[in-house]
Design a protein around this motif. Sequence first.
Motif, PDB file in Angstrom:
ATOM      1  N   LEU A 274       0.856  -1.188   0.000  1.00  0.00           N
ATOM      2  CA  LEU A 274       0.000   0.000   0.000  1.00  0.00           C
ATOM      3  C   LEU A 274       0.891   1.237   0.000  1.00  0.00           C
ATOM      4  O   LEU A 274       1.119   1.863   1.032  1.00  0.00           O
ATOM      5  CB  LEU A 274      -0.935  -0.006   1.214  1.00  0.00           C
ATOM      6  N   ARG A 275       1.389   1.597  -1.162  1.00  0.00           N
ATOM      7  CA  ARG A 275       2.322   2.724  -1.291  1.00  0.00           C
ATOM      8  C   ARG A 275       1.525   4.027  -1.315  1.00  0.00           C
ATOM      9  O   ARG A 275       1.358   4.682  -2.349  1.00  0.00           O
ATOM     10  CB  ARG A 275       3.183   2.582  -2.541  1.00  0.00           C
ATOM     11  N   TRP A 276       1.036   4.381  -0.151  1.00  0.00           N
ATOM     12  CA  TRP A 276       0.199   5.568   0.019  1.00  0.00           C
ATOM     13  C   TRP A 276       0.627   6.286   1.287  1.00  0.00           C
ATOM     14  O   TRP A 276       1.011   5.656   2.276  1.00  0.00           O
ATOM     15  CB  TRP A 276      -1.267   5.155   0.141  1.00  0.00           C
ATOM     16  N   ALA A 277       0.607   7.590   1.248  1.00  0.00           N
ATOM     17  CA  ALA A 277       0.923   8.389   2.427  1.00  0.00           C
ATOM     18  C   ALA A 277       0.001   9.593   2.471  1.00  0.00           C
ATOM     19  O   ALA A 277      -0.503  10.062   1.434  1.00  0.00           O
ATOM     20  CB  ALA A 277       2.372   8.846   2.409  1.00  0.00           C
ATOM     21  N   ALA A 278      -0.241  10.087   3.662  1.00  0.00           N
ATOM     22  CA  ALA A 278      -0.993  11.323   3.865  1.00  0.00           C
ATOM     23  C   ALA A 278      -0.087  12.331   4.538  1.00  0.00           C
ATOM     24  O   ALA A 278       0.794  11.963   5.330  1.00  0.00           O
ATOM     25  CB  ALA A 278      -2.223  11.060   4.731  1.00  0.00           C
ATOM     26  N   ALA A 279      -0.297  13.590   4.230  1.00  0.00           N
ATOM     27  CA  ALA A 279       0.487  14.651   4.850  1.00  0.00           C
ATOM     28  C   ALA A 279      -0.430  15.783   5.264  1.00  0.00           C
ATOM     29  O   ALA A 279      -1.330  16.178   4.519  1.00  0.00           O
ATOM     30  CB  ALA A 279       1.560  15.166   3.893  1.00  0.00           C
TER      31      ALA A 279
END
Length: 421
Positions: A274-279
């Motif tokens: 799951l190559r996802w990030a939140a910033a």
Amino acid sequence: MERAVADGGLGPGDALPPVRRLADELAVSPGTVAAAYKELRGRGVVVTRGRGGTVVAAAPAVASRRPPKVPDGLRDLAGGHPDPAFLPDLPGLAAPSSGPRSHRSTPRLPRLEERVRAWFDGDGVPSECVTFAHGALDCIARLLTTELRPGDAVAMEDPGYHHLLDLLQAMGLRTIAVAVDDEGMRPAELREALRAGARAVVCSPRAQNPYGGCFSAARRDELVEVLRQAPEVLVIENDHAAEIAGAELNSLTGGGLSRWAQVRTVTKYLGTDLRWAAAACDPVTLARHDGRLLLTSGWVSHLLQAAVLTLLDDPSAQLLVTRAEATYGERRTTFVKELAQRGITAHGVSGMNVWVPVRDESAVVNGLRTRGWWVAAGARFRMASAPGVRITVAGLGSAGAARLASDFAEVLGESEATYGG
């Protein structure tokens, strides 16, 4: 020269010829050679060490520095990976709607964005401005690219996350080492880094990799006080293991900083694919990040976003995350205690890794290898800090912890005997 580095003809630390000598050999002007060297520095291929001349960078941009393959028959404690037993099954992906479409105008699923805002709010991180990226490193790279230019300096944890150190090297950015302890970055060293010209700071508020430190409330306040003296500096928090860190968040982001971002990802506890990030970030940082994203991939896959949202809302998946955090904390604490009983000091108050200071990294790594363990030498994580090894304890049960600690003590004894006590 780039081809020579890529092919292995020139290795890290190898010296390039002096400008005038190479100019004579090639029958070109010294200015031409100097311009080529400047271009190589800008690409992160080489670095200049004053009177030490120009040498190939430790992690040149044209070469890959993947971790070595784990030898057959060894227990892998070097990779920093979570225990697969605590990763939920990935949900099936719905078929995309038919016909051409673009999500550039609405890059974030509204429900996931709402969920992310609540996630940050729950830890006291301002959530007025949020965005998504393809993993933490992707997000941090884009943030730095929009703010800095080759040759600019970034204050980095020492020891710190090796992939991030390699990334900055490849981007042509200079790193200024900031020592860490069990409470994270040290304020005095951070102040010196800012005085030395750092234009950005990258740090971990908890589960610091590889040292395992986390910001205390007092340390957070000290760091904020230092950073307020440099309002133009971009501060990036990498909260990569937020839900399994085993420590509360004391974030710098609520301290009234002008330029900041906190980056979170889910790969350590929902799935490594799951190559996802939140910033969450300030408005200027959001505009610059999303402007660059718009010009490249455009958006993070809505299918990927839907999968993340499903797992964040799945009670069974969240139960696994809760169990993982508790179990990792127990395993980390158990191993540190087993080492302490044998007179070995170790660090790891949060996260999945334990850092053990040693005198000779190679002797320890090779000694443990002969006993069936594969651990990470600290050289890949260090700039100016003392030697050590990183051990990932996510999958290390109590029996394994006792056996590894015993083997570790034997290896240290053999090493001391080799060096005469």
